[in-house]
Design a protein around this motif. Structure first.
Motif, PDB file in Angstrom:
ATOM      1  N   PRO A  10     -23.229 -34.213   6.454  1.00 49.95           N
ATOM      2  CA  PRO A  10     -23.523 -33.422   7.654  1.00 49.95           C
ATOM      3  C   PRO A  10     -22.948 -32.025   7.548  1.00 49.95           C
ATOM      4  N   VAL A  11     -23.475 -31.127   8.380  1.00 46.79           N
ATOM      5  CA  VAL A  11     -22.953 -29.769   8.432  1.00 46.79           C
ATOM      6  C   VAL A  11     -21.483 -29.820   8.831  1.00 46.79           C
ATOM      7  N   ARG A  12     -20.668 -29.081   8.153  1.00 46.57           N
ATOM      8  CA  ARG A  12     -19.226 -29.102   8.411  1.00 46.57           C
ATOM      9  C   ARG A  12     -18.788 -27.752   8.962  1.00 46.57           C
ATOM     10  N   LEU A  13     -17.855 -27.759   9.869  1.00 44.63           N
ATOM     11  CA  LEU A  13     -17.322 -26.534  10.438  1.00 44.63           C
ATOM     12  C   LEU A  13     -16.066 -26.102   9.684  1.00 44.63           C
ATOM     13  N   ALA A  14     -15.963 -24.802   9.455  1.00 45.72           N
ATOM     14  CA  ALA A  14     -14.798 -24.258   8.754  1.00 45.72           C
ATOM     15  C   ALA A  14     -14.088 -23.280   9.660  1.00 45.72           C
ATOM     16  N   SER A  15     -12.846 -22.958   9.335  1.00 43.15           N
ATOM     17  CA  SER A  15     -12.114 -22.043  10.188  1.00 43.15           C
ATOM     18  C   SER A  15     -12.695 -20.642  10.092  1.00 43.15           C
ATOM     19  N   ARG A  16     -12.713 -19.921  11.185  1.00 39.31           N
ATOM     20  CA  ARG A  16     -13.239 -18.566  11.217  1.00 39.31           C
ATOM     21  C   ARG A  16     -12.438 -17.657  10.276  1.00 39.31           C
ATOM     22  N   ARG A  17     -11.150 -17.803  10.244  1.00 39.82           N
ATOM     23  CA  ARG A  17     -10.322 -16.927   9.433  1.00 39.82           C
ATOM     24  C   ARG A  17     -10.660 -17.083   7.954  1.00 39.82           C
ATOM     25  N   GLY A  18     -10.925 -18.306   7.516  1.00 40.25           N
ATOM     26  CA  GLY A  18     -11.240 -18.521   6.115  1.00 40.25           C
ATOM     27  C   GLY A  18     -12.645 -18.111   5.742  1.00 40.25           C
ATOM     28  N   TYR A  19     -13.460 -17.835   6.706  1.00 41.36           N
ATOM     29  CA  TYR A  19     -14.869 -17.536   6.439  1.00 41.36           C
ATOM     30  C   TYR A  19     -15.161 -16.049   6.360  1.00 41.36           C
ATOM     31  N   GLY A  20     -14.179 -15.228   6.624  1.00 42.11           N
ATOM     32  CA  GLY A  20     -14.403 -13.793   6.488  1.00 42.11           C
ATOM     33  C   GLY A  20     -14.447 -13.042   7.789  1.00 42.11           C
ATOM     34  N   GLY A  21     -14.265 -13.729   8.898  1.00 41.54           N
ATOM     35  CA  GLY A  21     -14.171 -13.048  10.175  1.00 41.54           C
ATOM     36  C   GLY A  21     -15.483 -12.704  10.839  1.00 41.54           C
ATOM     37  N   ASP A  28     -24.262 -12.853   8.750  1.00 40.87           N
ATOM     38  CA  ASP A  28     -24.985 -14.112   8.596  1.00 40.87           C
ATOM     39  C   ASP A  28     -26.119 -14.210   9.613  1.00 40.87           C
ATOM     40  N   PHE A  29     -25.813 -13.830  10.835  1.00 39.83           N
ATOM     41  CA  PHE A  29     -26.833 -13.938  11.879  1.00 39.83           C
ATOM     42  C   PHE A  29     -27.978 -12.969  11.624  1.00 39.83           C
ATOM     43  N   GLU A  30     -27.675 -11.737  11.274  1.00 40.02           N
ATOM     44  CA  GLU A  30     -28.725 -10.747  11.064  1.00 40.02           C
ATOM     45  C   GLU A  30     -29.646 -11.133   9.916  1.00 40.02           C
ATOM     46  N   ARG A  31     -29.127 -11.832   8.932  1.00 39.28           N
ATOM     47  CA  ARG A  31     -29.975 -12.316   7.845  1.00 39.28           C
ATOM     48  C   ARG A  31     -30.981 -13.340   8.333  1.00 39.28           C
ATOM     49  N   GLU A  32     -30.656 -14.046   9.404  1.00 40.47           N
ATOM     50  CA  GLU A  32     -31.525 -15.096   9.932  1.00 40.47           C
ATOM     51  C   GLU A  32     -32.383 -14.645  11.106  1.00 40.47           C
ATOM     52  N   ARG A  33     -32.083 -13.494  11.686  1.00 39.58           N
ATOM     53  CA  ARG A  33     -32.729 -13.094  12.940  1.00 39.58           C
ATOM     54  C   ARG A  33     -34.262 -13.065  12.837  1.00 39.58           C
ATOM     55  N   GLY A  34     -34.788 -12.431  11.803  1.00 44.59           N
ATOM     56  CA  GLY A  34     -36.236 -12.336  11.679  1.00 44.59           C
ATOM     57  C   GLY A  34     -36.905 -13.689  11.576  1.00 44.59           C
ATOM     58  N   ARG A  35     -36.320 -14.586  10.787  1.00 43.03           N
ATOM     59  CA  ARG A  35     -36.878 -15.927  10.645  1.00 43.03           C
ATOM     60  C   ARG A  35     -36.804 -16.700  11.956  1.00 43.03           C
ATOM     61  N   ASN A  70     -23.184 -23.700   7.174  1.00 45.41           N
ATOM     62  CA  ASN A  70     -24.611 -23.553   6.895  1.00 45.41           C
ATOM     63  C   ASN A  70     -25.266 -22.846   8.076  1.00 45.41           C
ATOM     64  N   PRO A  71     -25.208 -21.511   8.113  1.00 43.64           N
ATOM     65  CA  PRO A  71     -25.750 -20.770   9.264  1.00 43.64           C
ATOM     66  C   PRO A  71     -27.225 -21.043   9.514  1.00 43.64           C
ATOM     67  N   ALA A  72     -28.046 -21.119   8.451  1.00 42.50           N
ATOM     68  CA  ALA A  72     -29.484 -21.328   8.619  1.00 42.50           C
ATOM     69  C   ALA A  72     -29.764 -22.625   9.352  1.00 42.50           C
ATOM     70  N   ALA A  73     -29.044 -23.679   8.971  1.00 42.25           N
ATOM     71  CA  ALA A  73     -29.265 -24.981   9.593  1.00 42.25           C
ATOM     72  C   ALA A  73     -28.885 -24.967  11.067  1.00 42.25           C
ATOM     73  N   PRO A 106     -26.242 -29.385  14.906  1.00 37.61           N
ATOM     74  CA  PRO A 106     -27.054 -30.332  14.160  1.00 37.61           C
ATOM     75  C   PRO A 106     -26.198 -31.299  13.371  1.00 37.61           C
ATOM     76  N   SER A 107     -26.728 -32.531  13.227  1.00 39.91           N
ATOM     77  CA  SER A 107     -26.001 -33.515  12.451  1.00 39.91           C
ATOM     78  C   SER A 107     -26.385 -33.465  10.994  1.00 39.91           C
ATOM     79  N   SER A 108     -27.459 -32.731  10.652  1.00 40.96           N
ATOM     80  CA  SER A 108     -27.834 -32.523   9.265  1.00 40.96           C
ATOM     81  C   SER A 108     -28.455 -31.162   9.142  1.00 40.96           C
ATOM     82  N   ALA A 109     -28.551 -30.638   7.942  1.00 44.72           N
ATOM     83  CA  ALA A 109     -28.907 -29.248   7.742  1.00 44.72           C
ATOM     84  C   ALA A 109     -30.380 -29.050   7.493  1.00 44.72           C
ATOM     85  N   LEU A 110     -30.898 -27.885   7.944  1.00 43.06           N
ATOM     86  CA  LEU A 110     -32.233 -27.438   7.618  1.00 43.06           C
ATOM     87  C   LEU A 110     -32.138 -26.494   6.433  1.00 43.06           C
ATOM     88  N   GLY A 111     -33.184 -26.476   5.624  1.00 46.75           N
ATOM     89  CA  GLY A 111     -33.194 -25.592   4.482  1.00 46.75           C
ATOM     90  C   GLY A 111     -33.519 -24.175   4.893  1.00 46.75           C
TER      91      GLY A 111
END
Length: 314
Positions: A10-21, A28-35, A70-73, A106-111
């Protein structure tokens, strides 16, 4: 159709600090906005509403206390479920037989957004634009995600909270309903009339304009004018503006054997809406209230009353 790669865990959550802030989060969001906007626009049939939904998805993404690996999922599922909320608020539909869908991660990821046929996407988009009122919210989501964006049924089932076979059934049912509206297949006059009246009741000006010919007109006989209808309206924009948000009490009928609508009072047809449809668009509407015309008016089921369109949603 090839299934989309899906991780076994399943999709796993990570700490915000370790992810780059926050900066990385916004990127990440802007890469997905159009889709995401494309998916929402197909489901809702309204670009502006789709942009609102995606912005709401951004707010939920921004306010998350952790960062999703997994931002896309996560964003695809949240956006799709927000669209479902909009659809269920927009049109009255019975509750799903196996329970309602709640908002959750989500409990599982979308591609990632898969490559698909541009012609197929356009055909599905055109079909949805006309007969979208005949599909239940889950049917619309299943059809759009599978046909327009290439998601496999296991993944669609995860989004909808359904099994893979139930998701397949939803898409198949929706596909059958929209088949006549695809490119190369002309809509029946009845489908056009019912889609027009649904758009009028739903204050969907964009769809009204799409369903009207450029030189569309509205006329009325003397009896209808006496009953309060306008005598004449000319032009697509003017006709669409008149019907936008109106005719909520009109019912589907046959007028001299042709599909139309009528306003009833105490069970009696008072004013008939006599449509002229040509090549899939409305050319003219005549308000008719002469007694000899009203005597020919016969109630008929709306296209959306076909078996399986609402209460038996999988």
């Amino acid at each position: 159709m090839m299934p989309i790669d899906r991780p076994s865990a399943p999709v796993r959550l990570a700490s915000r600090r370790g992810y780059g802030g926050a900066v990385a989060q916004a990127e990440d969001f802007e890469r997905e906005r159009g889709r995401l906007t494309g998916i929402a626009a197909r489901i809702l049939d309204d670009r502006h509403e789709a942009e609102d939904v995606v912005q709401l998805a951004w707010i939920r993404w921004h306010e998350a206390v952790t960062v999703i690996e997994n931002p896309a999922a996560w964003l695809t599922t949240v956006t799709t479920r927000l669209c479902l909320d909009r659809l269920r608020a927009r049109i009255p539909t019975p509750a799903d037989v196996d329970g309602t869908l709640t908002e959750q991660a989500p409990s599982s990821a979308l591609g990632q957004d898969p490559e698909g046929s541009a012609l197929q996407r356009e055909a599905i988009g055109q079909a949805l634009h006309v007969v979208v009122d005949r599909l239940t919210p889950n049917e619309r989501v299943a059809l759009v995600l599978h046909e327009s964006f290439g998601f496999d049924f296991d993944t669609i089932g995860d989004v909808l909270g359904r099994t893979s076979s139930a998701a397949r059934k939803l898409a198949s049912r929706a596909r059958a309903k929209t088949a006549g509206a695809e490119t190369g297949g002309r809509l029946s006059d009845r489908q056009v009339v019912d889609a027009f009246m649904a758009a009028a009741r739903g204050s969907d000006l964009t769809r009204l304009l799409t369903l009207l010919a450029p030189g569309a007109t509205v006329r009325a006989d003397a009896a209808a004018i006496a009953a309060g209808t306008p005598e004449r309206i000319e032009g697509r924009e003017q006709v669409a503006g008149f019907f936008d948000g109106s005719a909520r009490a009109a019912l589907p009928v046959l007028v001299d054997g042709r599909p139309g609508a009528a306003w009833f009072q105490r069970g009696r047809a008072m004013v008939a809406f006599d449509f002229t449809v040509d090549r899939g668009v409305v050319e003219a509407i005549v308000f008719r209230a002469q007694p000899e015309v009203l005597a020919t008016v016969v109630r008929r089921p709306d296209e959306s009353d076909t078996p399986g369109s609402t209460s038996d949603e999988a």
